[in-house]
Design an enzyme around this catalytic site. Sequence first.
Site, mmCIF file in Angstrom:
data_model
loop_
_atom_site.group_PDB
_atom_site.id
_atom_site.type_symbol
_atom_site.label_atom_id
_atom_site.label_comp_id
_atom_site.label_asym_id
_atom_site.label_seq_id
_atom_site.Cartn_x
_atom_site.Cartn_y
_atom_site.Cartn_z
ATOM 1 N N CYS A 1 38.785 41.432 48.556
ATOM 2 C CA CYS A 1 37.527 40.325 48.374
ATOM 3 C C CYS A 1 37.603 40.226 46.631
ATOM 4 O O CYS A 1 38.381 40.597 46.039
ATOM 5 C CB CYS A 1 36.366 41.494 48.426
ATOM 6 S SG CYS A 1 36.196 42.819 47.679
ATOM 7 N N GLY B 1 39.136 36.218 49.837
ATOM 8 C CA GLY B 1 38.313 36.625 51.094
ATOM 9 C C GLY B 1 37.606 35.513 51.835
ATOM 10 O O GLY B 1 36.861 34.831 51.063
ATOM 11 N N ASN C 1 35.183 45.562 45.187
ATOM 12 C CA ASN C 1 36.546 45.092 45.560
ATOM 13 C C ASN C 1 37.681 46.187 45.303
ATOM 14 O O ASN C 1 37.661 46.979 44.288
ATOM 15 C CB ASN C 1 36.989 44.032 44.414
ATOM 16 C CG ASN C 1 38.686 43.528 44.712
ATOM 17 O OD1 ASN C 1 39.032 43.603 45.621
ATOM 18 N ND2 ASN C 1 39.038 42.995 43.455
ATOM 19 N N GLY C 2 38.104 46.599 46.794
ATOM 20 C CA GLY C 2 39.139 47.577 46.332
ATOM 21 C C GLY C 2 39.145 48.494 47.666
ATOM 22 O O GLY C 2 38.325 48.221 48.549
ATOM 23 N N TYR D 1 50.898 37.175 44.107
ATOM 24 C CA TYR D 1 50.429 36.448 45.095
ATOM 25 C C TYR D 1 48.915 36.098 45.218
ATOM 26 O O TYR D 1 48.415 35.270 45.261
ATOM 27 C CB TYR D 1 50.920 37.166 46.306
ATOM 28 C CG TYR D 1 50.247 36.864 47.597
ATOM 29 C CD1 TYR D 1 50.739 35.272 48.014
ATOM 30 C CD2 TYR D 1 49.142 37.460 48.336
ATOM 31 C CE1 TYR D 1 49.823 34.869 49.113
ATOM 32 C CE2 TYR D 1 48.616 36.813 49.541
ATOM 33 C CZ TYR D 1 49.104 35.491 49.906
ATOM 34 O OH TYR D 1 48.327 35.070 50.926
#
Length: 469
Positions: free
Chosen positions: A12, A38, A112-113, A252
């Site tokens: 996310c 996301g 996030n994570g 990426y």
Amino acid sequence: MLAELKGLNEECGVFGIWGHENAAQITYYGLQSLQHRGQEGTGIVVTDGKKLKAAKGEGLVTEVFNKKMVEELTGTSAIGHVRYSTAGESGFENVQPLLFHSQTGSLALAHNGNLVNATALKHQLEGQGSIFQTSSDTEILAHLIRRSGYSTLKDQAKNALSMIKGAYAYLIMTETEMLVALDPNGLRPLSLGKLGSSYVVASETCAFDIIGAEFVRDVLPGELLIINDEGIRSEIVSINSNMTLCAMEYVYFSRPDSDIQGINVHTARKKLGKQLAIEAPIEADVVTGVPDSSISAAIGFAEESGIPYEMGLIKNRYVGRTFIQPSQSLREQGVKMKLSAVRGVVEGKRVIMVDDSIVRGTTSLRIVRMLKDAGASEVHVVISSPPIKNPCFYGIDTSSREELIASDKSVEDIREIIGADSLTFLSVDGMLNSIGVQGEGETQGRCVACFTGKYPTEIYPEKENATAE
């Protein structure tokens, strides 16, 4: 490569702003700029200083929010989130930010994570009477905060953060303040900016560019920021911080116009491509990259090798998400719907196809076949990262070795499976020399666990037995 095709997805992105009259509108645009992180769900929570108000839904930012919804989110501060599920199921209840109400006030969380000790903490909290409303490990922090026994949110958060392990970039908001926390390893990116007198926080600096904010600095590993109407304060929660940012952010995940730790992502990818050309001297006629994340590396490869870069693959940007796929044959058409080979560029040519990674190999197989069907005489696949042999437990959706083609197959095996004339992966050292921070130890300040199997944190039994650095 196209994230929806290859099965490699970030969990996310988070965005927050404190002290702006158009907080919800700015958050909306910030989330749009982070949409690549996301696409399953998105949400915004605002505060007007007295109460928190939320709006969220499943889908893209532009699908969930309309003008009226954003205008109704009145407040001077907000946090927002775009989600791709890796821990927890898809579904409305798991869309963030999560919002909790109690007699002592409300609390909103965006994360996030991924927490590696989530299962153990959930068992412990449920044993103490907690009832979880979602299957997301994000909710764990809310329970730990409320059970801490401390009087201030800052102390509650510090106590809760000391119990969790893994990767996290948290935004925590109440009616009167916003807290920002990054894990001691800095595994996920998080930056601080300013928009006039307002403070802004985002997963990537590209969000600052969209809203016209000024980049101030990266949030430090183990740091806790406390932001309210009085200003901003910083405290270090963990003294055992050790920068190991996920290397795949450069390879990426991040947008090429973002800067992470002072390094522009596009520039880093060009360096990866240049190094790849040094390690893979191939005789060919054209170089092409798989859109979009591999274009920068392909340009770098072409510059270093002297082989011209051409647009041999084109991404169709107007193909929406497909909900109805009645047969396997139509599902397999998904690659051709989203990606096309340019016959006029590749026909009769020896083609070097640059991509950022190979996860399962199925998409690489289809693209190689697509290029050969378009008349390419040879297709040489070069990858701007090492083979992904190990699962990630920090927020990337490769949580088991069975999903990874390189976990039990040699490079030659993979080459045969995807039908390429040759296959070359970038070396770990070559990658680190291109994107690492010199003087930061063996891994140069980067997490390379998916390539080497050496994890920067302890990996708990419910995740998988692994080596921790």
